[in-house]
Motif scaffolding. Structure first.
Motif, PDB file in Angstrom:
ATOM      1  N   GLY A  91       0.821  -1.223   0.000  1.00  0.00           N
ATOM      2  CA  GLY A  91       0.000   0.000   0.000  1.00  0.00           C
ATOM      3  C   GLY A  91       0.849   1.265   0.000  1.00  0.00           C
ATOM      4  N   ALA A  92       1.919   1.259   0.775  1.00  0.00           N
ATOM      5  CA  ALA A  92       2.780   2.443   0.825  1.00  0.00           C
ATOM      6  C   ALA A  92       3.392   2.712  -0.553  1.00  0.00           C
ATOM      7  CB  ALA A  92       3.876   2.241   1.877  1.00  0.00           C
ATOM      8  N   ALA A  93       3.815   1.646  -1.222  1.00  0.00           N
ATOM      9  CA  ALA A  93       4.420   1.806  -2.557  1.00  0.00           C
ATOM     10  C   ALA A  93       3.374   2.234  -3.589  1.00  0.00           C
ATOM     11  CB  ALA A  93       5.080   0.492  -2.986  1.00  0.00           C
ATOM     12  N   VAL A  94       2.164   1.696  -3.461  1.00  0.00           N
ATOM     13  CA  VAL A  94       1.089   2.051  -4.393  1.00  0.00           C
ATOM     14  C   VAL A  94       0.660   3.511  -4.171  1.00  0.00           C
ATOM     15  CG1 VAL A  94      -1.329   1.556  -5.023  1.00  0.00           C
ATOM     16  CG2 VAL A  94       0.287  -0.323  -4.699  1.00  0.00           C
ATOM     17  N   ALA A  95       0.596   3.925  -2.902  1.00  0.00           N
ATOM     18  CA  ALA A  95       0.218   5.317  -2.590  1.00  0.00           C
ATOM     19  C   ALA A  95       1.203   6.281  -3.245  1.00  0.00           C
ATOM     20  CB  ALA A  95       0.176   5.530  -1.077  1.00  0.00           C
ATOM     21  N   LYS A  96       2.468   5.875  -3.258  1.00  0.00           N
ATOM     22  CA  LYS A  96       3.506   6.720  -3.857  1.00  0.00           C
ATOM     23  C   LYS A  96       3.389   6.719  -5.399  1.00  0.00           C
ATOM     24  CE  LYS A  96       8.400   7.656  -3.518  1.00  0.00           C
ATOM     25  NZ  LYS A  96       9.696   7.260  -3.057  1.00  0.00           N
ATOM     26  N   ALA A  97       3.315   5.524  -5.949  1.00  0.00           N
ATOM     27  CA  ALA A  97       3.351   5.401  -7.418  1.00  0.00           C
ATOM     28  C   ALA A  97       2.047   5.806  -8.093  1.00  0.00           C
ATOM     29  CB  ALA A  97       3.704   3.960  -7.798  1.00  0.00           C
ATOM     30  N   GLU A  98       0.925   5.453  -7.486  1.00  0.00           N
ATOM     31  CA  GLU A  98      -0.366   5.669  -8.158  1.00  0.00           C
ATOM     32  C   GLU A  98      -1.107   6.913  -7.681  1.00  0.00           C
ATOM     33  OE1 GLU A  98      -1.288   3.851 -10.654  1.00  0.00           O
ATOM     34  OE2 GLU A  98       0.152   2.225 -10.478  1.00  0.00           O
ATOM     35  N   TYR A  99      -0.802   7.362  -6.451  1.00  0.00           N
ATOM     36  CA  TYR A  99      -1.535   8.518  -5.896  1.00  0.00           C
ATOM     37  C   TYR A  99      -0.601   9.711  -5.654  1.00  0.00           C
ATOM     38  CZ  TYR A  99      -5.365   5.178  -5.187  1.00  0.00           C
ATOM     39  OH  TYR A  99      -6.365   4.254  -5.376  1.00  0.00           O
ATOM     40  N   GLY A 100       0.648   9.553  -6.030  1.00  0.00           N
ATOM     41  CA  GLY A 100       1.591  10.673  -5.963  1.00  0.00           C
ATOM     42  C   GLY A 100       1.977  11.124  -4.568  1.00  0.00           C
ATOM     43  N   ILE A 101       1.874  10.237  -3.588  1.00  0.00           N
ATOM     44  CA  ILE A 101       2.215  10.618  -2.209  1.00  0.00           C
ATOM     45  C   ILE A 101       3.733  10.514  -1.997  1.00  0.00           C
ATOM     46  CG2 ILE A 101       1.868  10.094   0.263  1.00  0.00           C
ATOM     47  CD1 ILE A 101      -0.689  11.088  -1.184  1.00  0.00           C
ATOM     48  N   GLU A 102       4.324  11.621  -1.577  1.00  0.00           N
ATOM     49  CA  GLU A 102       5.774  11.636  -1.314  1.00  0.00           C
ATOM     50  C   GLU A 102       6.059  11.760   0.182  1.00  0.00           C
ATOM     51  OE1 GLU A 102       8.251  11.264  -3.481  1.00  0.00           O
ATOM     52  OE2 GLU A 102       7.064  11.281  -5.322  1.00  0.00           O
ATOM     53  N   ASP A 103       5.080  12.228   0.940  1.00  0.00           N
ATOM     54  CA  ASP A 103       5.249  12.484   2.374  1.00  0.00           C
ATOM     55  C   ASP A 103       5.560  11.179   3.122  1.00  0.00           C
ATOM     56  OD1 ASP A 103       4.777  12.912   5.130  1.00  0.00           O
ATOM     57  OD2 ASP A 103       3.375  14.542   4.699  1.00  0.00           O
ATOM     58  N   LYS A 104       6.777  11.101   3.660  1.00  0.00           N
ATOM     59  CA  LYS A 104       7.253   9.880   4.306  1.00  0.00           C
ATOM     60  C   LYS A 104       6.376   9.496   5.516  1.00  0.00           C
ATOM     61  CE  LYS A 104      10.529   6.734   4.373  1.00  0.00           C
ATOM     62  NZ  LYS A 104      10.213   5.592   3.586  1.00  0.00           N
TER      63      LYS A 104
END
Ligand code: FE2
Ligand code: FE2
Length: 194
Positions: A91-104
């Motif tokens: 989920g963390a990787a998908v949030a980054k790749a698909e939803y543009g989330i960069e906030d650690k």
């Protein structure tokens, strides 16, 4: 992405029951945000995305092994054996790749939402609790956690993580060591407070 764009995408990638749970966690995280000292918008966004990979295998037709490869996730030895853990790490990787989330901080709260870990951030604690107390959760333990969180956030977490570990033992699946570390950290911290 706007919230409505995120919700639209989640609706396409989650089963109806999971989608309703997601909306419940978002409302619950926003409701409890002040208590945890977390920004309401950030709480809501993290909650919306916490289960973004949950039904991705069935919805995409790729299994979790393929999805982990696709998003560059290396499941640890526990996640390899217990599928229930994978959706959080993925989920963390998908949030980054698909939803543009960069906030650690957001990505960590998604990553640790099933296992918890020692020394959790306020956002990690909030998502862990909101996942268990959203209105759709009707098990008696959820009512107990809702009561406890009003009095003491860390007591609510100790109880919630304990319930989760007991549930895992009852199912006969492996307990992730991060959950034990989370519990011990909170118990030790409570001792220092007294
Ligand atoms: Fe989850
Ligand atoms: Fe969830």
């Amino acid at each position: 992405m706007t919230e409505s764009e995120i919700i639209k995408k989640l609706k396409e990638t989650q089963k109806e029951r999971r989608f309703n749970h997601t909306l419940g966690v978002a409302d619950e995280a926003e409701r409890l945000a002040d208590k945890f000292g977390v920004d309401k918008k950030k709480a809501r966004l993290t909650a919306l995305l916490h289960d973004c990979a949950k039904n991705l295998d069935e919805k995409s037709g790729e299994d979790f092994v393929e999805l982990c490869e696709k998003y560059g996730v290396i499941p640890d030895v526990y996640a390899k054996k217990e599928r229930a853990l994978i959706h959080a790490f993925l989920g963390a990787a998908v949030a980054k790749a698909e939803y543009g989330i960069e906030d650690k901080e957001i990505l960590n709260a998604i990553y640790f939402h099933t296992t918890a870990r020692a020394n959790m951030s306020p956002l990690e604690k909030l998502i862990y609790i909101a996942d268990m107390t959203e209105p759709g959760r009707t098990i008696p333990q959820s009512a107990e956690i809702r009561d406890l969180v009003e009095k003491d956030v860390d007591e609510a977490l100790i109880y919630a993580i304990g319930c989760s570990i007991k549930h895992v033992i009852k199912k006969g699946t492996l307990v992730h060591p991060d959950s034990i570390h989370a519990l011990n950290y909170l118990i030790e911290h409570r001792r220092k407070k007294i």
